[in-house]
Scaffold this active site. Sequence first.
Site, mmCIF file in Angstrom:
data_model
loop_
_atom_site.group_PDB
_atom_site.id
_atom_site.type_symbol
_atom_site.label_atom_id
_atom_site.label_comp_id
_atom_site.label_asym_id
_atom_site.label_seq_id
_atom_site.Cartn_x
_atom_site.Cartn_y
_atom_site.Cartn_z
ATOM 1 N N LEU A 122 0.931 -1.269 0.013
ATOM 2 C CA LEU A 122 0.072 0.000 0.174
ATOM 3 C C LEU A 122 0.836 1.121 0.053
ATOM 4 O O LEU A 122 2.017 1.289 0.671
ATOM 5 C CB LEU A 122 -0.894 -0.175 1.325
ATOM 6 C CG LEU A 122 -1.850 -1.228 1.405
ATOM 7 C CD1 LEU A 122 -2.688 -1.085 2.665
ATOM 8 C CD2 LEU A 122 -2.913 -1.051 0.170
ATOM 9 N N ASP A 123 0.540 2.133 -0.629
ATOM 10 C CA ASP A 123 1.263 3.546 -0.939
ATOM 11 C C ASP A 123 1.418 4.056 0.655
ATOM 12 O O ASP A 123 0.617 3.763 1.714
ATOM 13 C CB ASP A 123 0.544 4.719 -1.555
ATOM 14 C CG ASP A 123 0.395 4.206 -3.093
ATOM 15 O OD1 ASP A 123 1.219 3.347 -3.370
ATOM 16 O OD2 ASP A 123 -0.361 4.653 -3.594
ATOM 17 N N GLU A 124 2.312 4.671 0.917
ATOM 18 C CA GLU A 124 2.823 5.500 2.296
ATOM 19 C C GLU A 124 1.243 6.173 2.799
ATOM 20 O O GLU A 124 1.132 6.266 4.002
ATOM 21 C CB GLU A 124 3.714 6.415 2.141
ATOM 22 C CG GLU A 124 4.120 7.496 3.082
ATOM 23 C CD GLU A 124 3.307 8.820 3.252
ATOM 24 O OE1 GLU A 124 2.654 9.024 4.334
ATOM 25 O OE2 GLU A 124 3.220 9.116 2.146
ATOM 26 N N HIS A 138 0.105 2.199 -7.900
ATOM 27 C CA HIS A 138 -0.524 3.283 -7.700
ATOM 28 C C HIS A 138 -1.754 2.873 -8.380
ATOM 29 O O HIS A 138 -2.408 3.876 -9.069
ATOM 30 C CB HIS A 138 0.161 4.526 -8.376
ATOM 31 C CG HIS A 138 1.139 4.992 -7.493
ATOM 32 N ND1 HIS A 138 1.596 4.744 -6.300
ATOM 33 C CD2 HIS A 138 2.261 5.748 -7.560
ATOM 34 C CE1 HIS A 138 2.314 5.322 -5.726
ATOM 35 N NE2 HIS A 138 2.980 5.952 -6.589
ATOM 36 N N LYS A 176 -5.036 4.930 -7.746
ATOM 37 C CA LYS A 176 -4.771 6.377 -7.966
ATOM 38 C C LYS A 176 -4.781 6.806 -9.685
ATOM 39 O O LYS A 176 -5.401 7.761 -9.931
ATOM 40 C CB LYS A 176 -3.750 6.986 -7.544
ATOM 41 C CG LYS A 176 -3.681 7.034 -5.853
ATOM 42 C CD LYS A 176 -2.401 7.439 -5.337
ATOM 43 C CE LYS A 176 -2.497 7.280 -3.744
ATOM 44 N NZ LYS A 176 -1.334 7.252 -3.018
#
Length: 235
Positions: free
Chosen positions: A102-104, A185, A188
């Site tokens: 998962l992204d930050e 990503h 997004k």
Amino acid sequence: MQLERLLQKHGFGTRKGCRALIRQERVAVNGVVCDDPFAEIPTDDLVFSVDGVDWPYREFATVILNKPAGYECSRKPQHHPSVLELLPVPLRERGVQPIGRLDEDTTGLLLITDDGQLNHQLSSARRKVPKVYRVTTRHPVDEAQIAQLLAGVLLNDEPAPIAAADAEIMGDRLLRLTITEGKYHQVKRMVAAVGNRVDALHREAVGELTLPGHLQPGEWCWLTPADLDQLVKTK
Ligand code: URA
């Protein structure tokens, strides 16, 4: 299994270190202190404790973390602490790794395991494990965007359009999006491809497994054997 080996397997240090813990009477087996490092312990339904903290016996360690924002999923993070820092040392010592990333700034359900086979199974593109995200968008979501997401959008560096497995409007700027891939990503980029933008991203579920309501951001819990069976059956 010998108590000393059992502790070592669960991340409590070298064999010598584990032996010392046991001899110092810091280890209990099913509630009873055991100071014999060589005692043979049946592992079925075993709970042992070290310094009063309970540990269930687990052949493999698999946990669910409610990932907070501000943590990276890498073992060697670049700009923020690693999610692994949210776990107790013995778990980290077992060599656990996040399943997928998962992204930050993404929050929510993250599975972490030392079971390489499980990690591979759940990450494999072929298995198409559904991942459900709650997406807060910058602009209102409309039916045209939903239709595009379901029909498929072309992302840079991808040879073919990628379609959401499901997409639902949950509020003016709120979308529930289900994807079965795990591309960089991905959410997004998909949301950007339909002319909107992700302001916040939260993963609610992986396969049949949903984030337990009692887990606060930064908290973790063991995956039960029943959850694990359910996950492995996820197609
Ligand atoms: N898609 C993203 O864009 N980010 C995540 O963290 C997960 C899925």
